[in-house]
Design a protein around this motif. Sequence first.
Motif, mmCIF file in Angstrom:
data_model
loop_
_atom_site.group_PDB
_atom_site.id
_atom_site.type_symbol
_atom_site.label_atom_id
_atom_site.label_comp_id
_atom_site.label_asym_id
_atom_site.label_seq_id
_atom_site.Cartn_x
_atom_site.Cartn_y
_atom_site.Cartn_z
ATOM 1 N N UNK A 19 0.910 -1.504 0.005
ATOM 2 C CA UNK A 19 0.116 -0.116 -0.017
ATOM 3 C C UNK A 19 0.804 1.237 -0.053
ATOM 4 N N UNK A 20 2.063 1.232 0.378
ATOM 5 C CA UNK A 20 3.021 2.456 0.420
ATOM 6 C C UNK A 20 3.398 2.650 -1.164
ATOM 7 N N UNK A 21 2.997 3.831 -1.469
ATOM 8 C CA UNK A 21 3.373 4.224 -2.935
ATOM 9 C C UNK A 21 5.197 4.188 -3.020
ATOM 10 N N UNK A 22 5.709 4.004 -3.996
ATOM 11 C CA UNK A 22 7.073 3.922 -4.087
ATOM 12 C C UNK A 22 7.518 5.058 -5.357
ATOM 13 N N UNK A 23 8.030 6.133 -4.821
ATOM 14 C CA UNK A 23 8.273 7.148 -5.731
ATOM 15 C C UNK A 23 9.456 6.961 -6.981
ATOM 16 N N UNK A 24 9.082 7.547 -7.853
ATOM 17 C CA UNK A 24 9.950 7.283 -8.996
ATOM 18 C C UNK A 24 11.212 8.209 -8.712
ATOM 19 N N UNK A 105 -0.143 -7.210 -27.525
ATOM 20 C CA UNK A 105 -0.863 -6.737 -26.334
ATOM 21 C C UNK A 105 0.440 -6.343 -25.509
ATOM 22 N N UNK A 106 0.194 -4.979 -25.061
ATOM 23 C CA UNK A 106 1.327 -4.298 -24.415
ATOM 24 C C UNK A 106 0.665 -4.010 -22.843
ATOM 25 N N UNK A 107 0.919 -4.610 -21.851
ATOM 26 C CA UNK A 107 0.541 -4.210 -20.424
ATOM 27 C C UNK A 107 1.439 -3.297 -19.744
ATOM 28 N N UNK A 108 0.503 -2.469 -19.105
ATOM 29 C CA UNK A 108 1.184 -1.220 -18.440
ATOM 30 C C UNK A 108 0.721 -0.974 -17.107
ATOM 31 N N UNK A 109 1.549 -0.339 -16.430
ATOM 32 C CA UNK A 109 1.306 0.084 -14.904
ATOM 33 C C UNK A 109 1.731 1.305 -14.772
ATOM 34 N N UNK A 110 1.218 1.922 -13.540
ATOM 35 C CA UNK A 110 1.359 3.202 -13.126
ATOM 36 C C UNK A 110 3.012 3.332 -12.148
ATOM 37 N N UNK A 111 3.479 4.057 -11.772
ATOM 38 C CA UNK A 111 4.801 4.083 -11.393
ATOM 39 C C UNK A 111 5.184 3.688 -10.092
ATOM 40 N N UNK A 112 3.987 3.409 -9.306
ATOM 41 C CA UNK A 112 4.011 3.110 -7.826
ATOM 42 C C UNK A 112 4.289 1.436 -7.841
ATOM 43 N N UNK A 113 5.286 1.211 -7.058
ATOM 44 C CA UNK A 113 5.675 -0.117 -7.070
ATOM 45 C C UNK A 113 7.115 -0.358 -7.336
ATOM 46 N N UNK A 115 10.148 -1.840 -9.899
ATOM 47 C CA UNK A 115 10.186 -2.142 -11.324
ATOM 48 C C UNK A 115 9.794 -3.439 -11.686
ATOM 49 N N UNK A 116 10.320 -4.347 -10.899
ATOM 50 C CA UNK A 116 9.831 -5.903 -11.050
ATOM 51 C C UNK A 116 8.300 -6.168 -10.842
ATOM 52 N N UNK A 117 7.611 -5.464 -9.713
ATOM 53 C CA UNK A 117 6.199 -5.714 -9.563
ATOM 54 C C UNK A 117 5.590 -5.137 -10.665
ATOM 55 N N UNK A 118 5.910 -3.950 -11.307
ATOM 56 C CA UNK A 118 5.275 -3.348 -12.289
ATOM 57 C C UNK A 118 5.120 -4.018 -13.581
ATOM 58 N N UNK A 119 6.274 -4.735 -14.121
ATOM 59 C CA UNK A 119 6.631 -5.375 -14.957
ATOM 60 C C UNK A 119 5.714 -6.720 -15.166
ATOM 61 N N UNK A 142 -1.590 -15.317 -33.476
ATOM 62 C CA UNK A 142 -2.036 -14.003 -33.725
ATOM 63 C C UNK A 142 -1.833 -13.040 -32.680
ATOM 64 N N UNK A 143 -1.530 -13.555 -31.638
ATOM 65 C CA UNK A 143 -1.363 -12.644 -30.225
ATOM 66 C C UNK A 143 0.216 -12.703 -29.856
ATOM 67 N N UNK A 144 0.667 -11.530 -29.505
ATOM 68 C CA UNK A 144 2.141 -11.543 -28.900
ATOM 69 C C UNK A 144 1.877 -10.549 -27.728
ATOM 70 N N UNK A 145 2.396 -11.065 -26.593
ATOM 71 C CA UNK A 145 2.114 -10.369 -25.449
ATOM 72 C C UNK A 145 3.563 -9.585 -25.033
ATOM 73 N N UNK A 146 3.301 -8.618 -24.522
ATOM 74 C CA UNK A 146 4.589 -8.063 -23.613
ATOM 75 C C UNK A 146 4.270 -7.186 -22.701
ATOM 76 N N UNK A 147 5.323 -6.593 -21.859
ATOM 77 C CA UNK A 147 4.908 -5.633 -20.916
ATOM 78 C C UNK A 147 5.781 -4.589 -20.964
ATOM 79 N N UNK A 148 5.382 -3.346 -20.663
ATOM 80 C CA UNK A 148 6.097 -2.033 -20.351
ATOM 81 C C UNK A 148 6.220 -1.620 -18.811
#
Length: 174
Positions: A19-24, A105-113, A115-119, A142-148
Amino acid sequence: MKRLFVVIAASSLAACSHSKPHPVSVATAAPPAAKPPQPAAVAVSPSLSVSQELARACALDFNATPKTPKFGFDRFQLLPADRNVLDQVATCITTGPLRGRALKLVGRADPRGTEEYNLGLGTRRASSVRDYLEHLGVADQQLTETTRGALDATGTDDAGWAVDRRVDLELRAS
């Protein structure tokens, strides 16, 4: 390159196990790279957008709605409205005008957490979209999956972070 963007999301926010945000770190943040202009998007459900190009090519039928938060904090489940949009996209690329075309398909997250967790969270979000599309008959090839993860995140507050939490679907070049 033709691109299709669909933002997949759950509108309910929930607490996260960390629950604690991790700043960038400002010291390590690089200036954003110039991005090519993206096609205009049409809001197609309370939490999804589709490029005008895709909507036109597939004759997708949606009611325009205002933009709302994307995936909830630490969430990767699809809403019924998201499934309706994905149903139409799946029909378009399996039997419709874009039959046989492939999606990235490109999965995305906000900057809290971390890097490993967000990926990992971006991967889970992209996987939820992939699983649903495969359930509808879209072929695995037909589907390629990745994460940013949070690598391209631009939000600095709750409203901006909500936009960062999404999955982009892009038409892959033929």
